[in-house]
Scaffold this active site. Structure first.
Site, PDB file in Angstrom:
ATOM      1  N   HIS A 160      -2.853   2.211   8.386  1.00 20.28           N
ATOM      2  CA  HIS A 160      -3.905   1.483   7.808  1.00 20.28           C
ATOM      3  C   HIS A 160      -4.029   0.109   8.740  1.00 20.28           C
ATOM      4  O   HIS A 160      -3.166  -0.593   8.818  1.00 20.28           O
ATOM      5  CB  HIS A 160      -3.562   1.001   6.454  1.00 20.28           C
ATOM      6  CG  HIS A 160      -4.287  -0.175   5.678  1.00 20.28           C
ATOM      7  ND1 HIS A 160      -5.859  -0.075   5.538  1.00 20.28           N
ATOM      8  CD2 HIS A 160      -4.044  -1.234   5.102  1.00 20.28           C
ATOM      9  CE1 HIS A 160      -6.212  -0.986   4.998  1.00 20.28           C
ATOM     10  NE2 HIS A 160      -5.338  -1.858   4.725  1.00 20.28           N
ATOM     11  N   GLU A 184     -17.685  12.127  22.131  1.00 21.48           N
ATOM     12  CA  GLU A 184     -16.500  12.572  21.842  1.00 21.48           C
ATOM     13  C   GLU A 184     -16.342  12.508  20.260  1.00 21.48           C
ATOM     14  O   GLU A 184     -15.458  13.327  19.917  1.00 21.48           O
ATOM     15  CB  GLU A 184     -15.484  11.847  22.732  1.00 21.48           C
ATOM     16  CG  GLU A 184     -15.297  10.377  22.056  1.00 21.48           C
ATOM     17  CD  GLU A 184     -14.068   9.700  22.593  1.00 21.48           C
ATOM     18  OE1 GLU A 184     -14.349   8.507  22.869  1.00 21.48           O
ATOM     19  OE2 GLU A 184     -12.851  10.125  22.823  1.00 21.48           O
ATOM     20  N   HIS A 193      -7.124  -3.160  10.018  1.00 21.06           N
ATOM     21  CA  HIS A 193      -8.420  -3.839   9.434  1.00 21.06           C
ATOM     22  C   HIS A 193      -9.266  -4.143  10.819  1.00 21.06           C
ATOM     23  O   HIS A 193      -9.517  -5.126  11.392  1.00 21.06           O
ATOM     24  CB  HIS A 193      -8.122  -5.342   9.003  1.00 21.06           C
ATOM     25  CG  HIS A 193      -7.143  -5.336   7.675  1.00 21.06           C
ATOM     26  ND1 HIS A 193      -6.693  -6.507   6.922  1.00 21.06           N
ATOM     27  CD2 HIS A 193      -6.902  -4.348   6.911  1.00 21.06           C
ATOM     28  CE1 HIS A 193      -6.060  -6.162   6.131  1.00 21.06           C
ATOM     29  NE2 HIS A 193      -6.151  -4.776   5.880  1.00 21.06           N
ATOM     30  N   HIS A 201     -12.960  -4.054   3.726  1.00 22.86           N
ATOM     31  CA  HIS A 201     -11.211  -4.028   3.877  1.00 22.86           C
ATOM     32  C   HIS A 201     -10.833  -3.556   4.999  1.00 22.86           C
ATOM     33  O   HIS A 201     -10.159  -4.172   5.850  1.00 22.86           O
ATOM     34  CB  HIS A 201     -10.764  -3.373   2.669  1.00 22.86           C
ATOM     35  CG  HIS A 201      -9.342  -3.682   2.707  1.00 22.86           C
ATOM     36  ND1 HIS A 201      -8.431  -3.960   1.214  1.00 22.86           N
ATOM     37  CD2 HIS A 201      -8.266  -3.663   3.585  1.00 22.86           C
ATOM     38  CE1 HIS A 201      -7.341  -3.877   1.758  1.00 22.86           C
ATOM     39  NE2 HIS A 201      -7.016  -3.840   3.202  1.00 22.86           N
ATOM     40  N   GLU A 254       0.816  -1.285   0.101  1.00 21.02           N
ATOM     41  CA  GLU A 254      -0.009  -0.039  -0.035  1.00 21.02           C
ATOM     42  C   GLU A 254       0.956   1.299  -0.069  1.00 21.02           C
ATOM     43  O   GLU A 254       0.290   2.376   0.479  1.00 21.02           O
ATOM     44  CB  GLU A 254      -0.795   0.040   1.272  1.00 21.02           C
ATOM     45  CG  GLU A 254      -1.861  -1.440   1.139  1.00 21.02           C
ATOM     46  CD  GLU A 254      -2.848  -1.337   0.151  1.00 21.02           C
ATOM     47  OE1 GLU A 254      -2.891  -0.734  -0.537  1.00 21.02           O
ATOM     48  OE2 GLU A 254      -3.665  -2.507   0.240  1.00 21.02           O
TER      49      GLU A 254
HETATM   50  P1  13P Z   1       1.107  -5.482   3.181  1.00 20.51           P
HETATM   51  O1  13P Z   1       1.398  -6.832   4.048  1.00 20.51           O
HETATM   52  O2  13P Z   1       1.899  -5.524   1.687  1.00 20.51           O
HETATM   53  O3  13P Z   1       1.256  -4.413   3.836  1.00 20.51           O
HETATM   54  O4  13P Z   1      -0.352  -5.576   2.851  1.00 20.51           O
HETATM   55  C1  13P Z   1      -1.543  -5.720   4.064  1.00 20.51           C
HETATM   56  C2  13P Z   1      -2.719  -5.170   3.573  1.00 20.51           C
HETATM   57  O5  13P Z   1      -3.157  -4.721   4.651  1.00 20.51           O
HETATM   58  C3  13P Z   1      -3.013  -4.742   2.271  1.00 20.51           C
HETATM   59  O6  13P Z   1      -4.168  -3.798   2.432  1.00 20.51           O
HETATM   60 ZN    ZN Z   2      -5.419  -3.796   4.023  1.00 17.47          ZN
END
Ligand code: 13P
Ligand code: ZN
Length: 275
Positions: free
Chosen positions: A139, A169, A141, A210, A115
């Site tokens: 980023h 908040e 999940h 995602h 990413e």
């Molecule tokens: P990477 O291991 O390449 O950082 O990818 C993980 C991910 O969350 C892709 O969206």
């Molecule tokens: Zn991801």
């Protein structure tokens, strides 16, 4: 100074560990990047050993010559604190913002996160939007936020308003709101363009089915932002699991009063009448 002794590296490692402990990083899920300050890179320069130039996969001219600490592709957040020199790297960008080279880390090979285009395009937008104050792009999940992308309309308005309502908040922590990217193939330039477009206006972007991207000034603020949004999503998931509709909630005029007292601007387009 050794790279691993630098305060910005310690902060990066702690944040990666905190994300792992929250359960936001199954397998190699998620990635983190930090735009290193010029004075910070000088403190570790003796340990930098530049490799070959490689294409970023997009162009970020406003970041030309900058250094970033980033997680590696396929690396596990649970390993960052145990073997940071295997899981992360410091990269330098060239004078055009088209290529990068690894200067430290990834001792067992590999490359920066897949990413990287999204991280760098978000950084570039934030350099302009915040006058360079924002340095962290994160980023992850987180499960509750992802779950909501299956039941809420995939609009900035729906996500911002629903998540503002779940904890008082929230509008103070993310007053500009939340952007939503419809499902796209991750890891390339197209999703990076879509995300960075939203980052011009917001500090949070949700990728449908995602995960989430957050931008912030430092590790505490950026982690705290992700944590606040995900906690709010968790409350909404719990409420919706008990019954389909809220019996009572925070109303548009309540938000307006909150905005006045806490000195934040809440865009009126999120304060629409619902019922
Ligand atoms: P990477 O291991 O390449 O950082 O990818 C993980 C991910 O969350 C892709 O969206
Ligand atoms: Zn991801």
């Amino acid at each position: 100074m050794k790279v691993l002794d630098a305060e910005f590296v310690q902060g990066f490692i702690r944040m990666a560990d905190d994300g792992w402990l929250q359960g936001w990083h199954e397998r190699n899920g998620g990635n983190l990047s930090y735009r290193v300050k010029p004075e910070e890179i000088e403190t570790v320069r003796e340990e930098l050993n530049p490799g070959e130039w490689k294409p970023i996969g997009t162009t970020v001219p406003k970041l030309a010559g900058e250094y970033f600490l980033v997680t590696g592709s396929g690396k596990y957040f649970r390993n960052v604190s145990i073997k940071p020199e295997d899981s992360c790297c410091i990269i330098e960008l060239d004078g055009q913002g088209e290529n990068y080279r690894v200067c430290w880390g990834l001792v067992n090979g590999g490359r920066p996160t897949s990413e990287l285009p999204s991280h760098l395009m978000n950084h570039e937008v934030k350099v302009v939007a915040t006058g360079g104050r924002h340095r962290v792009i994160y980023h992850a999940h987180p499960a509750n936020t992802i779950a909501l992308t299956f039941v809420l309309p995939l609009t900035d308005e729906a996500f911002t308003r629903e998540l503002w309502e779940m904890a008082t908040e929230c509008p103070v922590v993310f007053p500009s709101g939340i952007g939503v990217v419809h499902w796209m193939v991750p890891g390339g330039r197209d999703i990076a363009v879509a995300t960075s477009e939203l980052m011009k206006r917001y500090d949070v972007a949700i990728w449908a089915h995602h995960g989430m991207f957050c931008s912030g000034e430092d590790f505490d603020l950026t982690f705290g932002l992700m944590h606040t949004v995900e906690k709010s999503a968790e409350i909404l998931v719990k409420v919706r699991s008990m019954q389909p509709y809220k019996r009572q909630t925070i109303q548009p005029d309540d938000f307006r009063r909150l905005a006045a007292d806490f000195h934040v601007e809440l865009p009126e387009r999120f304060l629409y009448e619902k019922y």
